[in-house]
Design a protein around this motif. Structure first.
Motif, mmCIF file in Angstrom:
data_model
loop_
_atom_site.group_PDB
_atom_site.id
_atom_site.type_symbol
_atom_site.label_atom_id
_atom_site.label_comp_id
_atom_site.label_asym_id
_atom_site.label_seq_id
_atom_site.Cartn_x
_atom_site.Cartn_y
_atom_site.Cartn_z
ATOM 1 N N LEU A 123 -0.258 19.783 3.709
ATOM 2 C CA LEU A 123 -0.733 20.985 4.395
ATOM 3 C C LEU A 123 -2.137 21.361 3.933
ATOM 4 C CD1 LEU A 123 2.584 23.050 4.285
ATOM 5 C CD2 LEU A 123 1.664 21.703 6.183
ATOM 6 N N SER A 124 -2.460 21.006 2.692
ATOM 7 C CA SER A 124 -3.806 21.160 2.154
ATOM 8 C C SER A 124 -3.942 20.180 0.997
ATOM 9 C CB SER A 124 -4.048 22.601 1.663
ATOM 10 O OG SER A 124 -3.382 22.822 0.431
ATOM 11 N N THR A 125 -5.126 20.078 0.437
ATOM 12 C CA THR A 125 -5.335 19.144 -0.676
ATOM 13 C C THR A 125 -5.007 19.772 -2.022
ATOM 14 O OG1 THR A 125 -7.666 19.786 -0.780
ATOM 15 C CG2 THR A 125 -7.112 17.849 0.572
ATOM 16 N N ASN A 126 -4.491 20.971 -2.004
ATOM 17 C CA ASN A 126 -4.180 21.695 -3.236
ATOM 18 C C ASN A 126 -2.786 21.314 -3.740
ATOM 19 O OD1 ASN A 126 -4.343 23.544 -5.357
ATOM 20 N ND2 ASN A 126 -3.467 25.199 -4.107
ATOM 21 N N HIS A 127 -2.718 20.430 -4.734
ATOM 22 C CA HIS A 127 -1.446 20.004 -5.312
ATOM 23 C C HIS A 127 -1.480 20.191 -6.823
ATOM 24 C CE1 HIS A 127 0.139 18.241 -1.604
ATOM 25 N NE2 HIS A 127 -1.086 17.789 -1.389
ATOM 26 N N ASN A 128 -0.517 20.952 -7.338
ATOM 27 C CA ASN A 128 -0.438 21.226 -8.760
ATOM 28 C C ASN A 128 0.977 20.959 -9.253
ATOM 29 O OD1 ASN A 128 -3.184 22.462 -9.007
ATOM 30 N ND2 ASN A 128 -2.295 23.957 -7.593
ATOM 31 N N GLU B 198 -3.656 6.264 -3.396
ATOM 32 C CA GLU B 198 -2.837 7.150 -4.237
ATOM 33 C C GLU B 198 -1.381 6.686 -4.321
ATOM 34 O OE1 GLU B 198 -6.344 9.382 -2.758
ATOM 35 O OE2 GLU B 198 -4.802 8.141 -1.814
ATOM 36 N N LEU B 199 -0.966 5.835 -3.388
ATOM 37 C CA LEU B 199 0.391 5.277 -3.427
ATOM 38 C C LEU B 199 0.422 4.152 -4.452
ATOM 39 C CD1 LEU B 199 1.294 5.228 0.365
ATOM 40 C CD2 LEU B 199 2.601 6.398 -1.418
ATOM 41 N N ARG B 200 1.115 4.401 -5.560
ATOM 42 C CA ARG B 200 1.119 3.448 -6.670
ATOM 43 C C ARG B 200 2.550 3.112 -7.078
ATOM 44 N NH1 ARG B 200 -2.674 7.453 -8.409
ATOM 45 N NH2 ARG B 200 -4.838 6.739 -8.161
ATOM 46 N N PRO B 201 2.732 2.002 -7.803
ATOM 47 C CA PRO B 201 4.069 1.628 -8.285
ATOM 48 C C PRO B 201 4.734 2.743 -9.096
ATOM 49 C CG PRO B 201 2.543 -0.196 -8.573
ATOM 50 C CD PRO B 201 1.717 0.970 -8.122
ATOM 51 N N LEU C 118 5.979 11.234 -2.425
ATOM 52 C CA LEU C 118 5.558 12.568 -2.851
ATOM 53 C C LEU C 118 4.789 12.517 -4.168
ATOM 54 C CD1 LEU C 118 8.682 14.643 -1.797
ATOM 55 C CD2 LEU C 118 6.401 14.738 -0.805
ATOM 56 N N GLN C 119 5.157 11.564 -5.033
ATOM 57 C CA GLN C 119 4.449 11.422 -6.296
ATOM 58 C C GLN C 119 2.982 11.057 -6.092
ATOM 59 O OE1 GLN C 119 5.836 9.461 -10.427
ATOM 60 N NE2 GLN C 119 5.428 7.952 -8.859
ATOM 61 N N SER C 120 2.647 10.512 -4.922
ATOM 62 C CA SER C 120 1.252 10.160 -4.649
ATOM 63 C C SER C 120 0.383 11.406 -4.496
ATOM 64 C CB SER C 120 1.155 9.299 -3.381
ATOM 65 O OG SER C 120 1.449 10.043 -2.212
ATOM 66 N N TYR C 121 1.003 12.564 -4.308
ATOM 67 C CA TYR C 121 0.248 13.822 -4.235
ATOM 68 C C TYR C 121 0.109 14.462 -5.614
ATOM 69 C CZ TYR C 121 0.934 13.558 0.840
ATOM 70 O OH TYR C 121 0.934 13.148 2.154
ATOM 71 N N HIS C 122 1.179 14.380 -6.426
ATOM 72 C CA HIS C 122 1.114 14.909 -7.799
ATOM 73 C C HIS C 122 2.227 14.271 -8.620
ATOM 74 C CE1 HIS C 122 1.091 17.660 -11.225
ATOM 75 N NE2 HIS C 122 -0.123 18.028 -10.825
#
Length: 326
Positions: A192-197, A4-7, A29-33
């Protein structure tokens, strides 16, 4: 490997607008959303550059750790910690364990130990490496980084690798030359959880809350302190102008959002232009004490006007998008 870690291909901020420490956090942080890059940037710059008292409990508290309670956990569904270690073996084990757990790691380092370009050995400089993965067989880390691109001048972070012992030594040098009062550590960010919006609504609500709470008593205490003392140090002046640039980055982010939503920014733009023009006057006024007080009053008046206008625009944005975020 953390795929998920991208340029940071959508990142168009210059190095004046965004330093290497905050940029690393935005990329992580962008790798989460995808919404987290700009939203973290604007929330942190509002708090860090204008209202540090909104996050920091004490003057010496670590700003990023303190942001867990009010920013990272409630708005981005993550928590951050410093991972301290004592030996090289412990460093390697901690990194491997945390990468396996899909934690995002930011490693403070000293460029002096980087061999990509001779210019890095000219002096000690800080840098922050983002770990994507590791290979125990070849003893190297896979990183998202820019040091191998255009002598580190590129704002784009791309996939690369670094020998594990080189990264360890970079981290050691960081604490022996650049942050000498601390035991060696690196940053770990855990969800904290996989819920990212999309958290744009939360970010703007947080903006509004901070502005409402602190705007009436606001003044740039750093500039006030520099004016009141007989002479400012090079470090103080550097920090002031870094924050000055970051304030303008905050204005830039919000202006984009407002204009995308067809919110009128004409008056806001005029105020920001007046604010930016002060950058040329401030160094002269710091030398000439007779004009410094007048400058501070003018500077404070413009900043207060910008923040008041921002509060109105943020409120307009939230009202206009109430149904979108419902």
């Amino acid at each position: 490997m953390i795929r998920e870690l991208r340029p940071n291909t959508g990142d168009d901020y210059t190095w004046k607008e965004l330093n290497c420490f905050i940029r690393a956090w935005c990329i992580v942080l962008q790798s989460y959303h995808s919404s987290y890059f700009d939203n973290f940037l604007q929330v942190m710059f509002l708090n860090w550059t204008f209202f540090p008292e909104s996050i920091k409990d004490t003057e010496n508290a670590d700003f990023m750790l303190e942001s867990n309670r009010r920013v990272l956990q409630p708005q981005f569904n993550v928590t951050a910690e410093k991972v301290f270690y004592s030996t090289a073996d412990q460093f390697y084990k901690e990194v491997a364990m945390r990468v396996n757990a899909q934690e995002r790691l930011i490693i403070p380092g000293d460029l002096y130990n980087i061999y990509y370009n001779p210019s890095y050995q000219a002096k000690h400089n800080e840098h922050y490496f983002i770990i994507k993965g590791y290979d125990q067989t070849t003893a190297r880390y896979y990183i998202l980084d820019n040091l191998h691109l255009n002598k580190g001048k590129s704002i784009l972070y791309e996939d690369f690798f670094i020998p594990s012992d080189v990264l360890y030594e970079c981290n050691q040098l960081f604490f022996s030359h650049l942050q000498t009062t601390s035991q060696p550590y690196f940053w770990s960010i855990q969800q904290l959880s996989t819920n990212h919006n999309n958290n744009t609504k939360l970010s703007f609500q947080a903006n509004l809350q901070v502005l409402n709470e602190y705007i009436d008593t606001y003044k740039d205490r750093q500039l006030e302190s520099m004016i009141n003392q007989s002479g400012s140090t090079t470090e103080q002046i550097h920090e002031f102008f870094m924050k000055f640039n970051h304030k303008n980055t905050y204005f830039k982010i919000l202006r984009r959002v407002f204009q995308t939503n067809e919110i009128d920014t004409i008056y806001f733009d005029k105020l920001v232009q007046s604010f930016q023009e002060l950058k040329l006057v401030i160094p002269i006024s710091l030398v000439k004490s007779e004009s410094a007080i007048t400058l501070f009053e003018h500077y404070s008046e413009i900043e207060k006007s910008i923040l008041l206008q921002l509060r109105d625009l943020v409120l307009e944005f939230l009202e206009k998008n109430e149904k979108v975020f419902a």
